[in-house]
Structures are given as C-alpha cells and as structure tokens.
Design a protein around this motif. Structure first.
Motif, PDB file in Angstrom:
ATOM      1  N   PRO A 138       0.818  -1.219   0.000  1.00 25.23           N
ATOM      2  CA  PRO A 138       0.000   0.000   0.000  1.00 25.23           C
ATOM      3  C   PRO A 138       0.848   1.265   0.000  1.00 25.23           C
ATOM      4  CG  PRO A 138      -0.742  -1.569   1.680  1.00 25.23           C
ATOM      5  CD  PRO A 138       0.573  -2.068   1.173  1.00 25.23           C
ATOM      6  N   ALA A 139       0.406   2.270  -0.772  1.00 22.74           N
ATOM      7  CA  ALA A 139       1.105   3.561  -0.831  1.00 22.74           C
ATOM      8  C   ALA A 139       0.121   4.618  -1.308  1.00 22.74           C
ATOM      9  CB  ALA A 139       2.303   3.481  -1.775  1.00 22.74           C
ATOM     10  N   GLY A 140       0.406   5.883  -0.978  1.00 19.23           N
ATOM     11  CA  GLY A 140      -0.403   7.003  -1.460  1.00 19.23           C
ATOM     12  C   GLY A 140      -1.785   7.090  -0.851  1.00 19.23           C
ATOM     13  N   TYR A 141      -1.935   6.707   0.422  1.00 20.76           N
ATOM     14  CA  TYR A 141      -3.247   6.659   1.057  1.00 20.76           C
ATOM     15  C   TYR A 141      -3.162   7.203   2.487  1.00 20.76           C
ATOM     16  CZ  TYR A 141      -1.466   2.933   3.969  1.00 20.76           C
ATOM     17  OH  TYR A 141      -0.723   2.236   4.895  1.00 20.76           O
ATOM     18  N   HIS A 142      -4.315   7.426   3.077  1.00 26.37           N
ATOM     19  CA  HIS A 142      -4.413   7.579   4.518  1.00 26.37           C
ATOM     20  C   HIS A 142      -5.685   6.874   4.982  1.00 26.37           C
ATOM     21  CE1 HIS A 142      -6.871  11.622   4.440  1.00 26.37           C
ATOM     22  NE2 HIS A 142      -7.457  10.656   3.769  1.00 26.37           N
ATOM     23  N   ILE A 143      -5.766   6.594   6.287  1.00 28.65           N
ATOM     24  CA  ILE A 143      -6.891   5.858   6.850  1.00 28.65           C
ATOM     25  C   ILE A 143      -7.883   6.839   7.467  1.00 28.65           C
ATOM     26  CG2 ILE A 143      -7.615   4.084   8.479  1.00 28.65           C
ATOM     27  CD1 ILE A 143      -5.959   3.049   6.138  1.00 28.65           C
ATOM     28  N   VAL A 144      -9.142   6.683   7.072  1.00 32.95           N
ATOM     29  CA  VAL A 144     -10.231   7.504   7.605  1.00 32.95           C
ATOM     30  C   VAL A 144     -11.140   6.601   8.437  1.00 32.95           C
ATOM     31  CG1 VAL A 144     -12.206   8.949   7.041  1.00 32.95           C
ATOM     32  CG2 VAL A 144     -10.139   9.047   5.639  1.00 32.95           C
ATOM     33  N   GLY A 145     -11.531   7.053   9.634  1.00 34.21           N
ATOM     34  CA  GLY A 145     -12.395   6.254  10.485  1.00 34.21           C
ATOM     35  C   GLY A 145     -11.599   5.327  11.387  1.00 34.21           C
ATOM     36  N   GLU A 146     -12.299   4.606  12.223  1.00 36.14           N
ATOM     37  CA  GLU A 146     -11.655   3.727  13.189  1.00 36.14           C
ATOM     38  C   GLU A 146     -12.350   2.374  13.220  1.00 36.14           C
ATOM     39  OE1 GLU A 146     -11.714   5.644  16.956  1.00 36.14           O
ATOM     40  OE2 GLU A 146     -10.300   7.230  16.368  1.00 36.14           O
TER      41      GLU A 146
ATOM     42  N   MET B  97     -13.805  -1.205  12.619  1.00 36.99           N
ATOM     43  CA  MET B  97     -14.359  -1.853  11.438  1.00 36.99           C
ATOM     44  C   MET B  97     -14.930  -0.859  10.442  1.00 36.99           C
ATOM     45  SD  MET B  97     -13.459  -4.837  12.054  1.00 36.99           S
ATOM     46  CE  MET B  97     -14.148  -5.558  10.574  1.00 36.99           C
ATOM     47  N   GLN B  98     -15.016   0.411  10.816  1.00 34.01           N
ATOM     48  CA  GLN B  98     -15.504   1.438   9.902  1.00 34.01           C
ATOM     49  C   GLN B  98     -14.360   2.163   9.195  1.00 34.01           C
ATOM     50  OE1 GLN B  98     -18.777   1.706   9.198  1.00 34.01           O
ATOM     51  NE2 GLN B  98     -18.963  -0.039  10.609  1.00 34.01           N
ATOM     52  N   ALA B  99     -13.140   1.757   9.492  1.00 32.37           N
ATOM     53  CA  ALA B  99     -11.980   2.402   8.860  1.00 32.37           C
ATOM     54  C   ALA B  99     -11.949   2.087   7.360  1.00 32.37           C
ATOM     55  CB  ALA B  99     -10.691   1.929   9.527  1.00 32.37           C
ATOM     56  N   ARG B 100     -11.426   3.025   6.591  1.00 28.68           N
ATOM     57  CA  ARG B 100     -11.260   2.785   5.162  1.00 28.68           C
ATOM     58  C   ARG B 100     -10.084   3.609   4.653  1.00 28.68           C
ATOM     59  NH1 ARG B 100     -13.862   6.838   2.082  1.00 28.68           N
ATOM     60  NH2 ARG B 100     -15.049   8.324   3.353  1.00 28.68           N
ATOM     61  N   ALA B 101      -9.500   3.136   3.573  1.00 35.01           N
ATOM     62  CA  ALA B 101      -8.352   3.819   2.974  1.00 35.01           C
ATOM     63  C   ALA B 101      -8.831   4.798   1.914  1.00 35.01           C
ATOM     64  CB  ALA B 101      -7.406   2.799   2.353  1.00 35.01           C
ATOM     65  N   GLU B 102      -8.258   5.997   1.929  1.00 33.26           N
ATOM     66  CA  GLU B 102      -8.553   6.992   0.909  1.00 33.26           C
ATOM     67  C   GLU B 102      -7.263   7.420   0.231  1.00 33.26           C
ATOM     68  OE1 GLU B 102     -10.619  10.328   2.505  1.00 33.26           O
ATOM     69  OE2 GLU B 102     -12.561   9.293   2.564  1.00 33.26           O
ATOM     70  N   ILE B 103      -7.351   7.701  -1.061  1.00 27.70           N
ATOM     71  CA  ILE B 103      -6.181   8.129  -1.823  1.00 27.70           C
ATOM     72  C   ILE B 103      -5.822   9.563  -1.460  1.00 27.70           C
ATOM     73  CG2 ILE B 103      -5.290   8.625  -4.126  1.00 27.70           C
ATOM     74  CD1 ILE B 103      -7.106   6.455  -5.214  1.00 27.70           C
ATOM     75  N   VAL B 104      -4.545   9.787  -1.195  1.00 30.71           N
ATOM     76  CA  VAL B 104      -4.042  11.144  -1.023  1.00 30.71           C
ATOM     77  C   VAL B 104      -3.059  11.507  -2.140  1.00 30.71           C
ATOM     78  CG1 VAL B 104      -4.380  11.164   1.474  1.00 30.71           C
ATOM     79  CG2 VAL B 104      -2.205  10.351   0.540  1.00 30.71           C
ATOM     80  N   ASP B 105      -2.529  10.482  -2.819  1.00 29.61           N
ATOM     81  CA  ASP B 105      -1.600  10.703  -3.926  1.00 29.61           C
ATOM     82  C   ASP B 105      -1.869   9.619  -4.966  1.00 29.61           C
ATOM     83  OD1 ASP B 105       0.527  10.892  -5.714  1.00 29.61           O
ATOM     84  OD2 ASP B 105       1.981  11.432  -4.158  1.00 29.61           O
ATOM     85  N   PHE B 106      -2.612   9.984  -6.022  1.00 28.46           N
ATOM     86  CA  PHE B 106      -3.025   8.990  -7.027  1.00 28.46           C
ATOM     87  C   PHE B 106      -1.830   8.292  -7.648  1.00 28.46           C
ATOM     88  CE2 PHE B 106      -4.056   7.875 -11.443  1.00 28.46           C
ATOM     89  CZ  PHE B 106      -5.122   7.014 -11.245  1.00 28.46           C
TER      90      PHE B 106
END
Length: 458
Positions: free
Chosen positions: A153-161, A163-172
């Motif tokens: 994994p690269a270019g992401y950050h984690i949103v939520g905590e 079982m509701q956590a999910r990865a979002e792109i910060v650098d496509f």
C-alpha cells in the motif's frame, strides 16, 4: 468449512478460471499485431491469412474472458463487504481508470477488428488491431495496480476507526506506482505474451506435423518463436526484480516462498523440496546460501526468516506457497531452455525436421498457463493472513451477514456454469483450429517432409 475458507475458495476458483483468458487475449493480441503489421509492410497474403485466423481465436478468448470476469465484482459485495468498504476508494479509482482508458478503447475498436476486413482501409484496420491490443494491455495495468496496492500500500491515509476504517487516496500516482506495481506488471505482461506465444506455437507445430497449412505454419512458428525467446528470457529478469522487491516489502512472503525459517541467518536456495511447517524443516535439493547470494551477492548474508514474525502474522500454508512458487520457476526455466534449443535447431536448419520437438511444442501450450496460475497462487497465499498487507486481515474483510451454506451453494453453481463455459471454449477453439486458416494453398498430397523441404529450399 467455515465461511472464510469457503469464501476464499470461491474467490480463488473464480479468479483462477477467469485468469485463463486475459493472458491469452494479450498474448494472441501481440502476435495479431505482428502478423498484420508484416502484411501491411510486405503485402504478402500469408500474413493477412495468419492475422485473420488468430483474430478469430482472439475473439473467442476475449468473449469468454469478459463473461467470467463479471462475477468477481459481485463477490466483492456479497462475500467481502468489509474489504470493499475498506479499499473502495482505491479500487474504485483503478477500476474506473480501466473502464475509461482500457476497456473503452478495446471494445470500441473490437468491431472494426472483427468485421472491418475489406470494409475499411488496411491501415485503419491495423490501427484498430493495435487499439484492441493496447486496450488489453492497459486493462492489465489497472488490475495489477489495484492488486499490487494490496501487496504494498502507498499514497493513502486511513479515515475512520475500527471496522468502519477505510483507505482513501491522497496521492493517485503514488498509489499507481506503489513499490511492487511496475515489477509485477511487467511480470504479468510477459507471462501473457508467453501464454499466447506457446498456444500459437502449439497449433502451428500440430499443423506442420499433420501436413496442413505448412507454409503458413512455418512462417508463423518462426516469428512466434522469436517472441517466445525474448519473452521467456525477459521473464527471468522481471521475476528476479520482483523477488528482490518482495524481500524488501514483504519479507514474510519471501521467507515462505523459499521455506526459510531462521530469524536472521544465511538462506539456502532450493531447486526442489518439501516443507514441514511443524518441524520447520525443508527437505530437498538446494544451493547453500543461494538465496543470500541472489539478494545480497554474499553467500553468508542474513535473510529475514519466518521466525522473525508472530505466527498469526505469517502464512500458515508454507509448503503450498513454496510448491506453487517453485513450480512456476521450474516451468519458466523449462520454457527458456525449450525456446533456446528450438532457436538453435532453427539456425542449424533442423527445426522442422525434428518431429519429436514439434510434438513437445504441441503439448507445452498449457505450461505458461500453469505458470501464471501458480505465480498468482503463490503471491496471494504468501500475502496471508493479510488481504491488505499490514493493514486489513482476511478474516476481518468478510461480509458479516453471509453464511457458509450460502457460499457453498453459490460455489457449486459457479463450478457448474464455469464448467459449461470451459467446455464451450474448448469446443469453439477446437472447431476453429480444426478448420484452420482460410486457405487451401498448403494442402498438398505429398508427405510432410517433402513439403517442408520444398518450402525451405525456396
């Protein structure tokens, strides 16, 4: 079996079955482009006949591939809802890019490729052939990018905590060019080239043995053999580069691939072997310190082993990972040796006189397919217990409402439907191959040896 095991088996089955067809489409597409380009350049009818014939085979594989690929997208939602929520932003971007840049290009040009013969100018048809081929290549790009992100994994950050956590792109572009994507993509492309090349070699070797379409087949065999030699040798280098990347980014996977347990010690390179995960012993033929040398150019250099990781953070099926990986490597080395030997026989003028060698090529069409499957099995099983390496465990990625009996029932249905599709694929392929290229010019009454001798002497 519990729902996790059944869901993994179901997804592995559907992916493995689907993965028969895209590599063939890419590999056949490459040779379609070569044959048609040579026809445009030389105006020789034989190359046009070859291009038309392999376009028919391409159409069969492309059609079955599209149908079998749809199921996996539904499985993400039915069986792996937590995973889908976690990686939705990442996968959504990659799959959208595939639709925009790959599938749209491929499908829009497919009609001209299949039905444009004698309806559009030759150069327009050639452009369509290139577009379909490049579309299939681009499609592989985005699928491999998405899968490689799960590995590294690269270019992401984690949103939520939780079982509701999910990865979002910060650098496509960091997501696209994650640490393993380029090495894995080139490895996949070359595996696809080999799958297509050895199918073409198999078919034309069979024609030559049987005395059908001999002139066409000798031309096709020579061209395709060059592709096979280049692709098989290049595959060796991309495989080595990929292994070096795994050593840096997924050391537990590399340790499983090679059956290396010692926490930090020189690692042997096994040619063949059997792993006992209970005793942590490997029995087989090895090069002492060989893995250390390949990674660090030092037979005594330490390599991180499985004991450096907690048992719950490393693959549990070590022997299966080991065997799949070594079978892939063994097939790859055999294809290199066979291709180079055939090239040598060609230079000696004896390639088409050796019936035994042609029979070997007839039966090697399945080997690149097996190597592609074994490589994927090793990569995916070696990543366990993570579905997203270091971030999301496979056991946590399941849908919470799906039950084992539901997965088992759907697995049985998929098996039946896919078996029917596979039989249809074999029937259509066999029918097309038995009919052969649309020419009668090579159906002579003489024996095979006399026909070959006549052609070579011209």
């Amino acid at each position: 079996m519990d729902v996790e095991v059944l869901s993994r088996i179901q997804f592995a089955f559907t992916v493995a079955f689907h993965y028969i067809y895209p590599p063939l489409s890419i590999g056949i597409g490459l040779l379609m482009v070569v044959f048609e380009t040579m026809y445009i350049r030389t105006k020789k009818k034989d190359y046009e006949i070859l291009a038309k014939f392999w376009t028919k085979i391409f159409a069969i594989t492309f059609g079955i591939g599209v149908v079998t690929g749809i199921v996996m997208e539904f499985e993400f939602g039915t069986n792996w809802a937590t995973y889908s929520r976690y990686v939705g932003d990442i996968f959504g971007s990659a799959l959208a890019a595939e639709g925009i840049f790959a599938f749209a290009l491929e499908s829009s040009a497919l009609g001209v490729l299949l039905f444009g013969w004698n309806r559009v100018k030759p150069w327009v048809h050639l452009v369509a052939t290139w577009a379909v081929f490049l579309g299939s290549m681009f499609s592989a790009v985005w699928i491999v990018v998405a899968n490689s992100w799960q590995q590294t994994p690269a270019g992401y950050h984690i949103v939520g905590e939780g079982m509701q956590a999910r990865a979002e792109i910060v650098d496509f572009w960091a997501m696209v060019f994650n640490p393993s994507s380029v090495d894995r993509l080139t490895h996949v492309w070359l595996g696809a080239f080999l799958a297509g090349a050895f199918l073409i070699l198999s078919v034309h070797a069979y024609y030559i043995i049987k005395g059908h379409f001999v002139g066409l087949s000798i031309k096709a065999f020579k061209i395709t053999l060059v592709v096979a030699v280049i692709a098989s040798l290049a595959q060796l280098f991309t495989g080595h580069n990929s292994a070096e990347g795994v050593a840096v980014n997924q050391p537990a996977k590399l340790a499983a691939l090679e059956g290396h347990y010692a926490k930090e010690a020189p690692a042997d390179l096994y040619l063949v072997g059997w792993v006992d995960n209970e005793t942590q012993q490997v029995t087989g033929l090895k090069i002492p310190g060989g893995l250390s040398f390949m990674l660090h150019q030092d037979f005594e250099a330490p390599v991180i082993g499985l004991d450096a990781f907690a048992k719950e953070d490393r693959p549990s099926q070590v022997n299966a990972v080991f065997q799949f990986y070594h079978l892939m490597v063994a097939i790859g080395m055999f294809l290199i040796a066979l291709s180079l030997f055939a090239l040598w026989q060609w230079k000696r003028g004896k390639l088409f006189e050796n019936k035994w060698l042609l029979w070997v090529f007839v039966f090697t069409a399945i080997l690149p397919q097996l190597a592609n499957q074994f490589g994927w099995f090793a990569a995916e099983m070696g990543r366990q217990p993570w579905v997203v390496y270091g971030l999301l465990r496979t056991s946590d990625a399941l849908s919470k409402s799906v039950q084992a009996n539901q997965v088992l029932f759907s697995l049985i249905l998929f098996f039946i439907v896919y078996a029917v599709l596979f039989l249809l694929f074999i029937y259509l392929m066999n029918k097309a191959i038995q009919k052969g290229p649309s020419t009668e010019s090579d159906h002579g009454e003489g024996g095979i040896n006399s026909q070959i001798a006549s052609i070579i002497s011209k």
